[in-house]
Write an enzyme that holds these catalytic residues in place. Structure first.
Site, PDB file in Angstrom:
ATOM      1  N   LYS A 176       0.880  -1.183   0.000  1.00 23.22           N
ATOM      2  CA  LYS A 176       0.000   0.000   0.000  1.00 23.22           C
ATOM      3  C   LYS A 176       0.912   1.227   0.000  1.00 23.22           C
ATOM      4  O   LYS A 176       1.463   1.612   1.012  1.00 23.22           O
ATOM      5  CB  LYS A 176      -0.887   0.009   1.247  1.00 23.22           C
ATOM      6  CG  LYS A 176      -2.207   0.742   1.114  1.00 23.22           C
ATOM      7  CD  LYS A 176      -2.141   2.206   0.782  1.00 23.22           C
ATOM      8  CE  LYS A 176      -1.968   3.100   1.998  1.00 23.22           C
ATOM      9  NZ  LYS A 176      -1.800   4.540   1.611  1.00 23.22           N
ATOM     10  N   GLU A 251      10.090   1.429  10.127  1.00 20.67           N
ATOM     11  CA  GLU A 251      11.150   2.322   9.627  1.00 20.67           C
ATOM     12  C   GLU A 251      10.573   3.730   9.657  1.00 20.67           C
ATOM     13  O   GLU A 251       9.772   4.091   8.790  1.00 20.67           O
ATOM     14  CB  GLU A 251      11.541   1.934   8.191  1.00 20.67           C
ATOM     15  CG  GLU A 251      12.139   0.551   8.048  1.00 20.67           C
ATOM     16  CD  GLU A 251      13.539   0.463   8.624  1.00 20.67           C
ATOM     17  OE1 GLU A 251      14.183   1.507   8.852  1.00 20.67           O
ATOM     18  OE2 GLU A 251      13.994  -0.670   8.860  1.00 20.67           O
ATOM     19  N   CYS A 285      14.580  10.313   5.059  1.00 20.84           N
ATOM     20  CA  CYS A 285      14.481   9.976   6.483  1.00 20.84           C
ATOM     21  C   CYS A 285      15.811  10.221   7.196  1.00 20.84           C
ATOM     22  O   CYS A 285      15.835  10.608   8.350  1.00 20.84           O
ATOM     23  CB  CYS A 285      14.037   8.531   6.648  1.00 20.84           C
ATOM     24  SG  CYS A 285      15.043   7.367   5.719  1.00 20.84           S
ATOM     25  N   GLU A 385      10.966  16.660  13.385  1.00 24.36           N
ATOM     26  CA  GLU A 385      11.348  16.330  12.012  1.00 24.36           C
ATOM     27  C   GLU A 385      10.571  17.253  11.061  1.00 24.36           C
ATOM     28  O   GLU A 385       9.345  17.259  11.064  1.00 24.36           O
ATOM     29  CB  GLU A 385      11.013  14.870  11.678  1.00 24.36           C
ATOM     30  CG  GLU A 385      11.474  14.484  10.280  1.00 24.36           C
ATOM     31  CD  GLU A 385      11.045  13.083   9.848  1.00 24.36           C
ATOM     32  OE1 GLU A 385       9.905  12.698  10.123  1.00 24.36           O
ATOM     33  OE2 GLU A 385      11.867  12.380   9.229  1.00 24.36           O
TER      34      GLU A 385
HETATM   35  P1  NDP Z   1       2.917   8.666   7.047  1.00 20.79           P
HETATM   36  O1  NDP Z   1       3.144   8.022   8.369  1.00 20.79           O
HETATM   37  O2  NDP Z   1       1.957   9.787   6.972  1.00 20.79           O
HETATM   38  O3  NDP Z   1       2.429   7.595   5.980  1.00 20.79           O
HETATM   39  C1  NDP Z   1       3.181   6.457   5.658  1.00 20.79           C
HETATM   40  C2  NDP Z   1       2.289   5.423   5.014  1.00 20.79           C
HETATM   41  O4  NDP Z   1       1.349   4.963   5.971  1.00 20.79           O
HETATM   42  C3  NDP Z   1       1.456   5.954   3.843  1.00 20.79           C
HETATM   43  O5  NDP Z   1       1.296   4.948   2.884  1.00 20.79           O
HETATM   44  C4  NDP Z   1       0.138   6.265   4.517  1.00 20.79           C
HETATM   45  O6  NDP Z   1      -0.926   6.319   3.627  1.00 20.79           O
HETATM   46  C5  NDP Z   1       0.036   5.102   5.457  1.00 20.79           C
HETATM   47  N1  NDP Z   1      -0.865   5.312   6.591  1.00 20.79           N
HETATM   48  C6  NDP Z   1      -1.118   6.471   7.234  1.00 20.79           C
HETATM   49  N2  NDP Z   1      -1.983   6.248   8.237  1.00 20.79           N
HETATM   50  C7  NDP Z   1      -2.256   4.917   8.227  1.00 20.79           C
HETATM   51  C8  NDP Z   1      -3.090   4.076   9.021  1.00 20.79           C
HETATM   52  N3  NDP Z   1      -3.821   4.569  10.032  1.00 20.79           N
HETATM   53  N4  NDP Z   1      -3.124   2.759   8.743  1.00 20.79           N
HETATM   54  C9  NDP Z   1      -2.397   2.253   7.734  1.00 20.79           C
HETATM   55  N5  NDP Z   1      -1.614   3.001   6.931  1.00 20.79           N
HETATM   56  C10 NDP Z   1      -1.539   4.323   7.178  1.00 20.79           C
HETATM   57  O7  NDP Z   1       4.360   9.100   6.516  1.00 20.79           O
HETATM   58  P2  NDP Z   1       4.693   9.919   5.198  1.00 20.79           P
HETATM   59  O8  NDP Z   1       4.104   9.220   4.027  1.00 20.79           O
HETATM   60  O9  NDP Z   1       4.352  11.355   5.419  1.00 20.79           O
HETATM   61  O10 NDP Z   1       6.260   9.733   5.067  1.00 20.79           O
HETATM   62  C11 NDP Z   1       7.202  10.594   5.605  1.00 20.79           C
HETATM   63  C12 NDP Z   1       7.807   9.951   6.836  1.00 20.79           C
HETATM   64  O11 NDP Z   1       8.406   8.710   6.468  1.00 20.79           O
HETATM   65  C13 NDP Z   1       8.922  10.779   7.431  1.00 20.79           C
HETATM   66  O12 NDP Z   1       8.765  10.781   8.824  1.00 20.79           O
HETATM   67  C14 NDP Z   1      10.181  10.014   7.037  1.00 20.79           C
HETATM   68  O13 NDP Z   1      11.261  10.233   7.908  1.00 20.79           O
HETATM   69  C15 NDP Z   1       9.692   8.606   7.070  1.00 20.79           C
HETATM   70  N6  NDP Z   1      10.562   7.717   6.278  1.00 20.79           N
HETATM   71  C16 NDP Z   1      11.326   6.785   6.940  1.00 20.79           C
HETATM   72  C17 NDP Z   1      12.214   5.976   6.250  1.00 20.79           C
HETATM   73  C18 NDP Z   1      13.057   4.954   6.956  1.00 20.79           C
HETATM   74  O14 NDP Z   1      13.599   4.053   6.287  1.00 20.79           O
HETATM   75  N7  NDP Z   1      13.215   5.029   8.271  1.00 20.79           N
HETATM   76  C19 NDP Z   1      12.373   6.104   4.789  1.00 20.79           C
HETATM   77  C20 NDP Z   1      11.511   7.102   4.206  1.00 20.79           C
HETATM   78  C21 NDP Z   1      10.647   7.874   4.932  1.00 20.79           C
HETATM   79  P3  NDP Z   1      -1.471   7.768   3.144  1.00 20.79           P
HETATM   80  O15 NDP Z   1      -0.283   8.528   2.613  1.00 20.79           O
HETATM   81  O16 NDP Z   1      -2.421   7.413   2.090  1.00 20.79           O
HETATM   82  O17 NDP Z   1      -2.053   8.412   4.349  1.00 20.79           O
END
Ligand code: NDP
Length: 489
Positions: A176, A251, A285, A385
């Protein structure tokens, strides 16, 4: 306008809601694709397909070597579609083409080959129980259906880091991607059709976190969740998964410190620090968003930093000479600007940037490289962040103070140390609370080396053997050769 379908059970399907939402190109700010708005019914179709593929299809009965061959074919498919994949990801989230294509060519394709080779080397152990009539051995087994949730900043990279080990371990998967950048993952599904995997082994549902993500992570047939995203999103998903005690890998975000000592090589270090945050517009990230400068080098370093930052060219992420691309989506663009506005009022000095701009030809979401000096560790600028092109500069006097500031964070994803004193560097590398530590470099990664977080940056690892282990569970088998079983009473 491109209209996508979602991919489940070996078929391209229309969402049961009949609804689609726009995906916008961050360079122009204009909608360019329509993404299916999946809900729990579509998720159920995908998860049941993955479940059947695991329990009834040929996937579950394949030998590890045969599975390895299949996973290798996925790498070949990515290699032959790499141009298209990079083009779509740049269009969808504004990531610079020069940041996607070399990565695909080297370590993302390599990821499939690496884990394909590991598929038939998952040896268990014979345990020395000390009992002559017992054979006790372990087996590494897959979980079954894996739910893989990915973030918008690097959808292909994040998806492949999960897909390759999960499949090589023998699981099936439902992906997803983020609602803000789903197209490259759907293109990846198209590329995978070349690999001709059994039906249902790989599926992708699109849509919103609450409507598609939650039904996926709470589905009774899903046994493992691998999540990449924010701390808030991760905490919610881990909580949901806990209700049915699913295994979870997280992650999450970071606020990574870069520690620069007086003896660091000035020009190289400035390049390393700038390269550690600005090229992806801070949307990484592991972005080194906290810069800790030792007092003796502070002024000279800031001067050089501003000089280098001023040279950055914002522009078309497809152009080879663009230094910084756009912010990936409008919601996040507004969020980053709100962080900058708060920082302006916090008492920190805005040394450069801070504004939304539109380079020539662009009508999308760009923010200048922004540097705040005189930041103190208690300011939100030093703690939250931002995930944007914003660098917070702080001052320290000695090693212990640097370490204290660096570790004074809820995050623990990465850290950088810049010094010519290797004894100091190794000592600090041991004491920094971070999953990855760079010494006199920043931002490197490869398939063979594990990445992951300490503290609220997450748990579990991706890449390397540890990345494979996260998709396996261990079974202990006890066989008795005793001729007689002792009566219990
Ligand atoms: P989010 O936490 O907003 O979303 C991440 C994913 O989770 C999206 O696909 C989102 O869908 C989905 N999601 C959100 N809420 C739910 C829920 N309640 N149940 C199931 N799935 C859900 O993060 P971002 O997309 O804004 O990404 C940025 C973040 O990711 C930053 O904090 C960054 O640091 C981190 N990141 C970490 C990495 C690592 O390897 N440690 C690598 C890359 C990024 P939708 O977008 O449709 O809401």
């Amino acid at each position: 306008m491109e209209t996508y379908s979602y991919f489940a059970d070996g078929k391209w399907l229309e969402p049961t809601s009949g609804e689609y939402f726009d995906s916008e190109n961050p360079y122009s700010g204009e909608a360019w694709a329509q993404i299916p708005r999946c809900n729990e019914k579509d998720v159920d179709i995908a998860v049941r397909a993955a479940f059947r593929a695991y329990h009834e299809g040929p996937w579950g009965r394949m030998s590890p070597s045969e599975r390895g061959v299949m996973v290798r074919r996925l790498g070949d498919a990515v290699a032959s579609h790499a141009d298209r994949l990079a083009e779509i990801e740049t269009c969808d989230n504004g990531k610079r083409r020069v940041d996607i294509r070399p990565g695909l060519d080297s370590w993302l394709i390599d990821s499939f080959y690496y884990y394909a080779g590991m598929a038939d080397k998952l040896e268990g152990s014979v345990i020395p129980t000390g009992r002559s009539e017992i054979l006790n051995y372990t087996r590494h087994e897959p979980f079954g259906v894996v739910a893989a949730i990915t973030a918008w900043n690097s959808p292909l990279l994040i998806a492949i880091w999960k897909l390759a080990p999960a499949l090589a371990a023998g699981n099936t998967i439902v992906l997803k991607p983020s609602e803000y950048a789903s197209a490259s993952t759907l293109e990846l599904m198209k590329a995978f059709e070349d690999a001709d995997l059994p039906t249902g082994v790989i599926n992708t549902v699109t849509g919103f976190g609450t409507e598609a993500g939650e039904p996926l992570v709470t589905h009774e047939l899903v046994r493992k969740i691998s999540f990449t995203g924010s701390v808030e999103g991760g905490a919610r998903v881990a909580g949901l998964g806990a209700k049915t005690v699913k295994s979870v890998t997280m992650e999450l975000g970071g606020k990574s410190p870069q520690l620069v000592f007086d003896d660091a090589r000035l020009a190289d270090t400035v390049h390393g620090v700038c390269g550690g945050i600005f090229p992806p517009a801070g949307q990484s990230c592991i972005a080194g968003s906290r810069l800790l400068l030792q007092a003796g080098i502070y002024d000279a370093f800031v001067e050089k930093l501003l000089e280098v930052a001023a040279r950055a060219k914002l522009g078309d992420p497809n152009a080879a000479d663009t230094s910084i691309g756009p912010i990936a989506n409008k919601t996040h663009f507004e969020r980053v600007l709100a962080h900058i506005e708060r920082a302006r009022k916090s008492g920190a000095t805005l040394a450069c940037g801070g504004n939304a701009v539109n380079p020539e030809g662009a009508t999308g979401w760009f923010i200048e490289p922004t540097i705040f000096t005189d930041v103190t560790p208690d300011m939100p600028l030093a703690r939250d962040e931002i995930f944007g092109p914003v660098l917070a500069v702080m001052r320290f006097d000695n090693d212990n103070e640097a370490l204290e500031i660096a570790n004074d964070s809820n995050f623990g994803l990465a850290a950088g140390i810049w010094t010519e004193d290797h004894r100091r560097a190794l000592d600090l590398a041991n004491r920094l609370e971070a999953g990855t530590v760079y010494i006199n470099n920043y931002f490197d990664a490869c398939t063979q080396s594990p990445v992951g977080g300490y503290k609220q940056s997450g748990y579990g690892r991706e890449n390397g053997w540890e990345g494979m282990r996260d998709f396996l569970q261990t079974k202990s088998v006890w066989l008795s050769t005793a001729r007689k079983i002792q009566a219990p009473f």
